[in-house]
Design an enzyme around this catalytic site. Structure first.
Site: not given
Ligand code: GUN
Length: 289
Positions: A52, A96, A119
């Site tokens: 990211k 996350q 998200d």
């Molecule tokens: N953990 C695995 N995929 C994701 C995601 O798309 N967003 C977040 N915040 N955590 C994750």
């Protein structure tokens, strides 16, 4: 033989469009900023967060990454989110997942300002999606719709079956397919005669978390098959929820793993950050007039 839906190429196109949008905002004095919180050092989460950060760098999005230790308390994490909610320069906040076990995921996700919830996991945004109101759409489901649209696959009037009912993929992708006028069924682990249900699908979205579970017997000839899963098989090779080799000559179109849905998630996260920044920039203009 199926058409292969190239998620890498489509994601690259979206990233290019987002980069142009970010530059356009920058020319008006607004920097797009994403704050990411990674609590602890779960290896998979560390990789996701690094990816990211890298995507932000490539698109000139400013990223702030907070890496509190695994032992952070819920109160401390809530205080950090409150601080980020109040910062005018922060457009998006992403916590996350998974979180350390002593922290209540629901409480944390609900603490994020829905206007910064890139998200799309906050119940406000889930409700907005269900009601057809503007809000943030979760990244993987939004990416699936882009894969279909940009491959000239029409959804309107089509029999769509989603296998999996998670809040992150199954339910929101079903809502989005419905919004595009698909005829939508959600199947799940308790569904009876699953093969009969999936065999009706002209568009089949699979998000079950079971390696190569979907074989050709589940697939209607000519169907579009979207595979959300990602696993390592016994030879350490990446595979999806769909048995690609088995389904390939039955399907009309199919996403590969890797290189299908996967690259779309980060591309749509970048898209959501830009959207958040555009809205906050518009609101700041309103405040000054
Ligand atoms: N953990 C695995 N995929 C994701 C995601 O798309 N967003 C977040 N915040 N955590 C994750």
């Amino acid at each position: 033989m199926a058409q292969i839906i190239d998620g890498k190429a489509i994601a690259a196109q979206i990233r290019k469009e987002v980069k142009e949008g970010v530059q356009e905002l920058a020319s008006r004095g607004k920097t797009v900023t994403l704050a990411v919180i990674l609590a602890g050092d779960d290896p998979a989460s560390c990789v996701y967060v690094r990816n990211k950060e890298k995507a932000c760098r490539e698109l000139s999005i400013h990223s702030l990454v907070y890496r509190p230790s695994e032992s952070i308390t819920q109160e401390e994490l809530l205080a950090l989110i409150e601080e980020l909610n109040g910062r005018e320069d922060v457009d998006g906040i992403l916590v996350q997942l998974p979180l350390p076990p002593h922290i209540c995921e629901k409480k944390i996700l609900m603490a994020i300002d829905p206007a910064k919830d890139v998200d799309g996991f906050h119940p406000y945004n889930a409700g907005a999606l269900a009601c057809g109101e503007p809000g943030f759409v979760p990244c993987t489901p939004a990416g699936i719709i882009q894969l279909l649209k940009r491959s000239d696959i029409s959804i309107s009037g089509k029999e769509c079956v989603v296998v999996g009912r998670s809040n992150i993929v199954g339910k929101p992708v079903a809502q989005l397919l419905l919004r595009e006028n698909g005829t939508v069924t959600i199947a799940h682990s308790k569904t009876e005669r699953l093969k009969e249900v999936t065999s009706r699908a002209q568009i089949l979205v699979v998000a079950v978390g079971q390696p190569e579970m979907i074989t050709r017997e589940y697939v209607r000839p000519g169907a579009v098959v979207i595979d959300v899963g990602i696993h390592r098989d016994e030879n350490n090779k990446l595979c999806g929820d769909v048995d690609f080799a088995d389904v390939f000559d039955v399907a009309g179109a199919i996403t590969p793993v890797p290189g299908g849905v996967g690259p779309m998630t980060i591309a749509m996260l970048m898209h959501n950050c830009l959207e958040g920044a555009r809205r906050s920039f518009q609101n700041s203009l309103k405040k000054t007039v």
